[in-house]
Scaffold this motif. Sequence first.
Motif: not given
Length: 114
Positions: A45-55
């Motif tokens: 879940d996210c609201n902005d790309t800055l909240e996402c990371a790659v595993v």
Amino acid sequence: MSGFKAVTVALVVFLSACGVDNDGSPPTEGEVRATFNEQVELSNDCNDTLECAVVYAGCPLGCSAAVNVEKQEEIEELAKELITQYERNGIGCAYSCTQQFPVCVENKCVLDDQ
């Protein structure tokens, strides 16, 4: 329940359910993929790309997955455990992966090749 505890509980349930089958065999590729994909879906879940990371998961789970940055460590640990269980079959594999970047699309972290 905190995210780490939820993933830990999911891992314990998974390992209890399919870590060793009735015949003593480790989980199948399909079982470990299903568990991993389910936990990624619950963690992206996210609201902005800055909240996402790659595993960077690894074989047989796929090259990578996009998750919420707060869940990244938990999902990486889950991937390691699932791969360890899978490799008890004496099976190994490798992928040739391209670099991907996480983006937030419709409130879900997803991968983009850019």
